[in-house]
Design a protein around this motif. Structure first.
Motif, PDB file in Angstrom:
ATOM      1  N   PRO A  40     -10.230   3.406 -60.407  1.00  0.00           N
ATOM      2  CA  PRO A  40      -8.917   3.981 -60.672  1.00  0.00           C
ATOM      3  C   PRO A  40      -8.147   3.160 -61.702  1.00  0.00           C
ATOM      4  CG  PRO A  40      -8.933   2.914 -58.538  1.00  0.00           C
ATOM      5  CD  PRO A  40     -10.341   2.874 -59.054  1.00  0.00           C
ATOM      6  N   LEU A  41      -7.565   3.858 -62.636  1.00  0.00           N
ATOM      7  CA  LEU A  41      -6.791   3.216 -63.683  1.00  0.00           C
ATOM      8  C   LEU A  41      -5.400   2.876 -63.147  1.00  0.00           C
ATOM      9  CD1 LEU A  41      -7.787   5.717 -66.494  1.00  0.00           C
ATOM     10  CD2 LEU A  41      -8.841   3.501 -65.974  1.00  0.00           C
ATOM     11  N   THR A  42      -4.877   1.746 -63.563  1.00  0.00           N
ATOM     12  CA  THR A  42      -3.586   1.265 -63.071  1.00  0.00           C
ATOM     13  C   THR A  42      -2.479   2.321 -63.162  1.00  0.00           C
ATOM     14  OG1 THR A  42      -4.183  -1.018 -63.545  1.00  0.00           O
ATOM     15  CG2 THR A  42      -1.835  -0.546 -63.313  1.00  0.00           C
ATOM     16  N   PRO A  43      -2.352   3.044 -64.284  1.00  0.00           N
ATOM     17  CA  PRO A  43      -1.291   4.063 -64.325  1.00  0.00           C
ATOM     18  C   PRO A  43      -1.471   5.153 -63.264  1.00  0.00           C
ATOM     19  CG  PRO A  43      -2.086   3.595 -66.541  1.00  0.00           C
ATOM     20  CD  PRO A  43      -3.010   2.904 -65.584  1.00  0.00           C
ATOM     21  N   LEU A  44      -2.709   5.503 -62.934  1.00  0.00           N
ATOM     22  CA  LEU A  44      -2.951   6.496 -61.886  1.00  0.00           C
ATOM     23  C   LEU A  44      -2.565   5.964 -60.520  1.00  0.00           C
ATOM     24  CD1 LEU A  44      -6.420   7.917 -62.967  1.00  0.00           C
ATOM     25  CD2 LEU A  44      -4.225   9.070 -63.065  1.00  0.00           C
ATOM     26  N   VAL A  45      -2.938   4.721 -60.249  1.00  0.00           N
ATOM     27  CA  VAL A  45      -2.604   4.097 -58.961  1.00  0.00           C
ATOM     28  C   VAL A  45      -1.090   4.032 -58.802  1.00  0.00           C
ATOM     29  CG1 VAL A  45      -2.773   1.976 -57.592  1.00  0.00           C
ATOM     30  CG2 VAL A  45      -4.765   2.797 -58.864  1.00  0.00           C
ATOM     31  N   GLU A  46      -0.404   3.622 -59.863  1.00  0.00           N
ATOM     32  CA  GLU A  46       1.050   3.504 -59.806  1.00  0.00           C
ATOM     33  C   GLU A  46       1.720   4.873 -59.638  1.00  0.00           C
ATOM     34  OE1 GLU A  46       1.832   1.369 -63.416  1.00  0.00           O
ATOM     35  OE2 GLU A  46       1.338  -0.573 -62.500  1.00  0.00           O
ATOM     36  N   ALA A  47       1.231   5.883 -60.363  1.00  0.00           N
ATOM     37  CA  ALA A  47       1.806   7.229 -60.255  1.00  0.00           C
ATOM     38  C   ALA A  47       1.581   7.801 -58.857  1.00  0.00           C
ATOM     39  CB  ALA A  47       1.201   8.150 -61.309  1.00  0.00           C
ATOM     40  N   ALA A  48       0.397   7.581 -58.295  1.00  0.00           N
ATOM     41  CA  ALA A  48       0.119   8.064 -56.937  1.00  0.00           C
ATOM     42  C   ALA A  48       1.040   7.372 -55.935  1.00  0.00           C
ATOM     43  CB  ALA A  48      -1.347   7.824 -56.585  1.00  0.00           C
ATOM     44  N   ALA A  49       1.207   6.070 -56.079  1.00  0.00           N
ATOM     45  CA  ALA A  49       2.068   5.319 -55.158  1.00  0.00           C
ATOM     46  C   ALA A  49       3.512   5.816 -55.221  1.00  0.00           C
ATOM     47  CB  ALA A  49       1.992   3.827 -55.467  1.00  0.00           C
ATOM     48  N   ARG A  50       4.004   6.074 -56.431  1.00  0.00           N
ATOM     49  CA  ARG A  50       5.382   6.576 -56.579  1.00  0.00           C
ATOM     50  C   ARG A  50       5.569   7.915 -55.873  1.00  0.00           C
ATOM     51  NH1 ARG A  50       4.694   4.787 -61.852  1.00  0.00           N
ATOM     52  NH2 ARG A  50       4.380   6.914 -62.623  1.00  0.00           N
ATOM     53  N   ARG A  51       4.504   8.675 -55.784  1.00  0.00           N
ATOM     54  CA  ARG A  51       4.573  10.004 -55.168  1.00  0.00           C
ATOM     55  C   ARG A  51       4.130  10.010 -53.707  1.00  0.00           C
ATOM     56  NH1 ARG A  51       3.806  10.125 -60.429  1.00  0.00           N
ATOM     57  NH2 ARG A  51       4.649  11.826 -61.694  1.00  0.00           N
ATOM     58  N   GLY A  52       3.802   8.828 -53.187  1.00  0.00           N
ATOM     59  CA  GLY A  52       3.383   8.726 -51.792  1.00  0.00           C
ATOM     60  C   GLY A  52       2.008   9.311 -51.529  1.00  0.00           C
ATOM     61  N   LEU A  53       1.132   9.254 -52.535  1.00  0.00           N
ATOM     62  CA  LEU A  53      -0.211   9.816 -52.406  1.00  0.00           C
ATOM     63  C   LEU A  53      -1.270   8.745 -52.222  1.00  0.00           C
ATOM     64  CD1 LEU A  53      -0.091  12.414 -55.320  1.00  0.00           C
ATOM     65  CD2 LEU A  53       0.173  12.865 -52.872  1.00  0.00           C
ATOM     66  N   ARG A  54      -2.303   9.099 -51.513  1.00  0.00           N
ATOM     67  CA  ARG A  54      -3.507   8.274 -51.379  1.00  0.00           C
ATOM     68  C   ARG A  54      -4.445   8.715 -52.494  1.00  0.00           C
ATOM     69  NH1 ARG A  54      -7.584   8.565 -46.198  1.00  0.00           N
ATOM     70  NH2 ARG A  54      -9.047   6.959 -46.905  1.00  0.00           N
TER      71      ARG A  54
END
Length: 101
Positions: A40-54
């Motif tokens: 997983p790319l850092t921007p994807l991990v960060e975007a998922a976290a901001r949206r409360g997604l696993r």
């Protein structure tokens, strides 16, 4: 935190996978483009976290340490994702292919 797991599939292949955790959070399975390892790319991990997604990702056959699958086709990815979902206990999830810049 991203956890890397090696999953043994029913046909004996190894599938390298990644999970950002949050077992109670809604899950998104990300399908990487080519070439990419599935990590997983850092921007994807960060975007998922901001949206409360696993965020759950995996290396397609021959990528990122996943075993090759000669003769595979696009539809064969569904079987790999089904086994990935079972291994991670995902009863429901959304799927997303990479987006172009």
């Amino acid at each position: 935190m991203v956890v890397r797991r090696e999953l043994r599939l029913v046909d004996g292949r190894m599938l390298c996978s990644y999970d950002t955790g949050g077992a109670e959070a809604p899950a998104l399975v990300w399908h990487h483009g080519s070439p990419q390892s599935g990590a997983p790319l850092t921007p994807l991990v960060e975007a998922a976290a901001r949206r409360g997604l696993r965020l759950v990702t995996y290396g397609r056959p021959s990528y990122g340490g996943s075993t090759p699958q000669p003769g595979r086709d696009v539809a064969s990815a569904a079987g790999d994702v089904a086994q990935l979902a079972d291994a991670f206990g995902l009863e429901r999830f959304a799927a997303r292919h990479r987006t172009r810049p």
